[in-house]
Design a protein around this motif. Structure first.
Motif, PDB file in Angstrom:
ATOM      1  N   SER A  70       0.834  -1.193   0.000  1.00 20.64           N
ATOM      2  CA  SER A  70       0.000   0.000   0.000  1.00 20.64           C
ATOM      3  C   SER A  70       0.877   1.256   0.000  1.00 20.64           C
ATOM      4  CB  SER A  70      -0.896   0.012   1.244  1.00 20.64           C
ATOM      5  OG  SER A  70      -1.570   1.241   1.349  1.00 20.64           O
ATOM      6  N   THR A  71       0.440   2.276  -0.714  1.00 24.16           N
ATOM      7  CA  THR A  71       1.187   3.535  -0.784  1.00 24.16           C
ATOM      8  C   THR A  71       0.520   4.645   0.017  1.00 24.16           C
ATOM      9  OG1 THR A  71       0.014   4.153  -2.797  1.00 24.16           O
ATOM     10  CG2 THR A  71       2.137   3.026  -3.065  1.00 24.16           C
ATOM     11  N   VAL A  72      -0.606   4.348   0.664  1.00 20.74           N
ATOM     12  CA  VAL A  72      -1.344   5.391   1.391  1.00 20.74           C
ATOM     13  C   VAL A  72      -0.470   6.042   2.454  1.00 20.74           C
ATOM     14  CG1 VAL A  72      -3.320   5.845   2.905  1.00 20.74           C
ATOM     15  CG2 VAL A  72      -3.603   4.388   0.908  1.00 20.74           C
ATOM     16  N   ARG A  73       0.261   5.251   3.216  1.00 20.08           N
ATOM     17  CA  ARG A  73       1.123   5.807   4.273  1.00 20.08           C
ATOM     18  C   ARG A  73       2.171   6.742   3.675  1.00 20.08           C
ATOM     19  NH1 ARG A  73       2.861   1.547   8.134  1.00 20.08           N
ATOM     20  NH2 ARG A  73       0.929   2.112   9.121  1.00 20.08           N
ATOM     21  N   ASP A  74       2.791   6.337   2.565  1.00 17.35           N
ATOM     22  CA  ASP A  74       3.781   7.192   1.910  1.00 17.35           C
ATOM     23  C   ASP A  74       3.148   8.497   1.432  1.00 17.35           C
ATOM     24  OD1 ASP A  74       5.700   5.236   2.319  1.00 17.35           O
ATOM     25  OD2 ASP A  74       5.470   4.388   0.307  1.00 17.35           O
ATOM     26  N   HIS A  75       1.942   8.405   0.890  1.00 19.02           N
ATOM     27  CA  HIS A  75       1.263   9.597   0.401  1.00 19.02           C
ATOM     28  C   HIS A  75       0.901  10.527   1.557  1.00 19.02           C
ATOM     29  CE1 HIS A  75      -0.034   7.497  -3.586  1.00 19.02           C
ATOM     30  NE2 HIS A  75       1.256   7.757  -3.539  1.00 19.02           N
ATOM     31  N   LYS A  76       0.486   9.968   2.693  1.00 20.06           N
ATOM     32  CA  LYS A  76       0.180  10.801   3.860  1.00 20.06           C
ATOM     33  C   LYS A  76       1.428  11.525   4.345  1.00 20.06           C
ATOM     34  CE  LYS A  76      -3.890   8.490   5.635  1.00 20.06           C
ATOM     35  NZ  LYS A  76      -4.525   7.792   6.740  1.00 20.06           N
ATOM     36  N   LYS A  77       2.568  10.819   4.359  1.00 18.73           N
ATOM     37  CA  LYS A  77       3.826  11.454   4.756  1.00 18.73           C
ATOM     38  C   LYS A  77       4.161  12.602   3.811  1.00 18.73           C
ATOM     39  CE  LYS A  77       6.153   7.448   6.788  1.00 18.73           C
ATOM     40  NZ  LYS A  77       7.235   6.474   6.565  1.00 18.73           N
ATOM     41  N   ARG A  78       3.950  12.378   2.520  1.00 18.38           N
ATOM     42  CA  ARG A  78       4.230  13.411   1.518  1.00 18.38           C
ATOM     43  C   ARG A  78       3.343  14.637   1.759  1.00 18.38           C
ATOM     44  NH1 ARG A  78       7.290  16.195  -1.708  1.00 18.38           N
ATOM     45  NH2 ARG A  78       6.461  16.613  -3.756  1.00 18.38           N
ATOM     46  N   LEU A  79       2.072  14.413   2.109  1.00 18.47           N
ATOM     47  CA  LEU A  79       1.172  15.532   2.399  1.00 18.47           C
ATOM     48  C   LEU A  79       1.658  16.339   3.595  1.00 18.47           C
ATOM     49  CD1 LEU A  79      -2.375  13.988   1.842  1.00 18.47           C
ATOM     50  CD2 LEU A  79      -1.266  15.769   0.485  1.00 18.47           C
ATOM     51  N   VAL A  80       2.130  15.666   4.640  1.00 19.31           N
ATOM     52  CA  VAL A  80       2.642  16.353   5.825  1.00 19.31           C
ATOM     53  C   VAL A  80       3.873  17.177   5.452  1.00 19.31           C
ATOM     54  CG1 VAL A  80       3.716  16.016   8.089  1.00 19.31           C
ATOM     55  CG2 VAL A  80       1.659  14.727   7.471  1.00 19.31           C
ATOM     56  N   GLU A  81       4.774  16.589   4.663  1.00 19.21           N
ATOM     57  CA  GLU A  81       5.962  17.317   4.224  1.00 19.21           C
ATOM     58  C   GLU A  81       5.585  18.565   3.421  1.00 19.21           C
ATOM     59  OE1 GLU A  81       8.168  14.488   1.913  1.00 19.21           O
ATOM     60  OE2 GLU A  81       8.583  13.210   3.637  1.00 19.21           O
ATOM     61  N   LEU A  82       4.628  18.409   2.511  1.00 21.03           N
ATOM     62  CA  LEU A  82       4.206  19.546   1.693  1.00 21.03           C
ATOM     63  C   LEU A  82       3.540  20.623   2.550  1.00 21.03           C
ATOM     64  CD1 LEU A  82       2.834  17.646  -1.417  1.00 21.03           C
ATOM     65  CD2 LEU A  82       4.885  19.074  -1.314  1.00 21.03           C
ATOM     66  N   GLN A  83       2.757  20.196   3.525  1.00 17.26           N
ATOM     67  CA  GLN A  83       2.114  21.153   4.420  1.00 17.26           C
ATOM     68  C   GLN A  83       3.162  21.927   5.214  1.00 17.26           C
ATOM     69  OE1 GLN A  83      -0.329  19.469   7.521  1.00 17.26           O
ATOM     70  NE2 GLN A  83      -1.556  21.320   7.673  1.00 17.26           N
ATOM     71  N   MET A  84       4.190  21.245   5.708  1.00 19.30           N
ATOM     72  CA  MET A  84       5.252  21.912   6.472  1.00 19.30           C
ATOM     73  C   MET A  84       5.991  22.919   5.589  1.00 19.30           C
ATOM     74  SD  MET A  84       6.549  18.674   8.784  1.00 19.30           S
ATOM     75  CE  MET A  84       8.171  19.333   8.981  1.00 19.30           C
ATOM     76  N   ARG A  85       6.262  22.556   4.348  1.00 20.46           N
ATOM     77  CA  ARG A  85       6.937  23.474   3.426  1.00 20.46           C
ATOM     78  C   ARG A  85       6.069  24.691   3.137  1.00 20.46           C
ATOM     79  NH1 ARG A  85       8.768  20.066  -1.592  1.00 20.46           N
ATOM     80  NH2 ARG A  85       9.121  22.163  -2.390  1.00 20.46           N
ATOM     81  N   LEU A  86       4.761  24.463   2.986  1.00 18.70           N
ATOM     82  CA  LEU A  86       3.841  25.557   2.710  1.00 18.70           C
ATOM     83  C   LEU A  86       3.752  26.508   3.906  1.00 18.70           C
ATOM     84  CD1 LEU A  86       1.917  26.574   0.507  1.00 18.70           C
ATOM     85  CD2 LEU A  86       0.111  25.232   1.579  1.00 18.70           C
ATOM     86  N   VAL A  87       3.675  25.953   5.108  1.00 20.88           N
ATOM     87  CA  VAL A  87       3.640  26.786   6.314  1.00 20.88           C
ATOM     88  C   VAL A  87       4.909  27.620   6.414  1.00 20.88           C
ATOM     89  CG1 VAL A  87       3.708  26.692   8.845  1.00 20.88           C
ATOM     90  CG2 VAL A  87       2.022  25.338   7.596  1.00 20.88           C
ATOM     91  N   ALA A  88       6.074  27.006   6.162  1.00 19.10           N
ATOM     92  CA  ALA A  88       7.350  27.733   6.218  1.00 19.10           C
ATOM     93  C   ALA A  88       7.385  28.836   5.160  1.00 19.10           C
ATOM     94  CB  ALA A  88       8.521  26.769   6.028  1.00 19.10           C
ATOM     95  N   TYR A  89       6.877  28.541   3.973  1.00 19.95           N
ATOM     96  CA  TYR A  89       6.846  29.529   2.895  1.00 19.95           C
ATOM     97  C   TYR A  89       6.009  30.737   3.308  1.00 19.95           C
ATOM     98  CZ  TYR A  89       5.532  31.746  -1.499  1.00 19.95           C
ATOM     99  OH  TYR A  89       5.303  32.658  -2.490  1.00 19.95           O
ATOM    100  N   TYR A  90       4.810  30.482   3.836  1.00 18.90           N
ATOM    101  CA  TYR A  90       3.942  31.596   4.235  1.00 18.90           C
ATOM    102  C   TYR A  90       4.504  32.357   5.430  1.00 18.90           C
ATOM    103  CZ  TYR A  90       0.391  30.597   0.795  1.00 18.90           C
ATOM    104  OH  TYR A  90      -0.271  30.442  -0.392  1.00 18.90           O
ATOM    105  N   LYS A  91       5.173  31.673   6.318  1.00 20.42           N
ATOM    106  CA  LYS A  91       5.813  32.351   7.457  1.00 20.42           C
ATOM    107  C   LYS A  91       6.882  33.316   6.943  1.00 20.42           C
ATOM    108  CE  LYS A  91       8.390  31.543  11.668  1.00 20.42           C
ATOM    109  NZ  LYS A  91       9.351  30.701  12.310  1.00 20.42           N
ATOM    110  N   ASP A  92       7.705  32.838   6.005  1.00 16.80           N
ATOM    111  CA  ASP A  92       8.730  33.700   5.407  1.00 16.80           C
ATOM    112  C   ASP A  92       8.096  34.874   4.665  1.00 16.80           C
ATOM    113  OD1 ASP A  92      10.675  32.009   6.373  1.00 16.80           O
ATOM    114  OD2 ASP A  92      11.099  31.058   4.430  1.00 16.80           O
ATOM    115  N   ALA A  93       7.018  34.624   3.947  1.00 13.14           N
ATOM    116  CA  ALA A  93       6.354  35.689   3.194  1.00 13.14           C
ATOM    117  C   ALA A  93       5.792  36.745   4.134  1.00 13.14           C
ATOM    118  CB  ALA A  93       5.236  35.095   2.327  1.00 13.14           C
ATOM    119  N   LEU A  94       5.191  36.295   5.245  1.00 12.57           N
ATOM    120  CA  LEU A  94       4.653  37.254   6.218  1.00 12.57           C
ATOM    121  C   LEU A  94       5.763  38.074   6.867  1.00 12.57           C
ATOM    122  CD1 LEU A  94       1.821  35.149   7.875  1.00 12.57           C
ATOM    123  CD2 LEU A  94       1.557  37.156   6.388  1.00 12.57           C
TER     124      LEU A  94
END
Length: 146
Positions: free
Chosen positions: A109-133
């Motif tokens: 199953s790849t669901v666990r890998d995909h969930k990890k990828r979503l968390v990584e992308l969310q963390m990158r997005l949060v960091a991006y918006y923090k830097d932008a602010l």
């Protein structure tokens, strides 16, 4: 099928018919009419073979999926998010598509890998918006000091 079925040139029916009989009876082709219905159908599935980008987006991180890509959008989604699949443009016979999908689903199953990828992308997005602010705050403060 919805009004877009003609765009698929009968490939969906050919793909379903190409699965072994014991699996074909478990295949359901649905075309939801609302977003809520789409979410319910996709996320309640055990496995998903999708040709449409929105089905892939809704299922990512929830359901094991296999993409039969028919556009550059789904090609890009497969590549970006590590989703397995084949391009419809590859001109493979329908029975080979189904064989590849069946083989894929018999693996891990790849669901666990995909969930990890979503968390990584969310963390990158949060960091991006923090830097932008921070940049905006600095620009505002710099303007106030003039």
């Amino acid at each position: 099928m919805d009004e877009r079925a003609a765009q698929d040139g009968g490939k969906v029916r050919a793909l379903v018919d190409s699965y072994p009989l014991n699996l074909r009876a478990r295949i359901v082709v649905k075309c939801p009419t609302t977003a809520q219905e789409a979410v319910r159908i996709v996320r309640s599935a055990k496995r998903l073979v999708a040709m449409r980008l929105h089905a892939l987006i809704l299922a990512y991180g929830y359901v094991d999926m296999f993409c039969i890509s028919r556009t550059t959008k789904t090609d890009a989604f497969m590549q970006t998010y590590g989703v397995s699949g084949l391009a419809l443009s590859s001109k493979l016979p329908a029975d080979q598509f189904s064989r590849v999908a069946v083989d894929y689903f018999s693996g891990k199953s790849t669901v666990r890998d995909h969930k990890k990828r979503l968390v990584e992308l969310q963390m990158r997005l949060v960091a991006y918006y923090k830097d932008a602010l921070e940049c905006l705050d600095n620009a505002i403060n710099c303007g106030n000091n003039i």
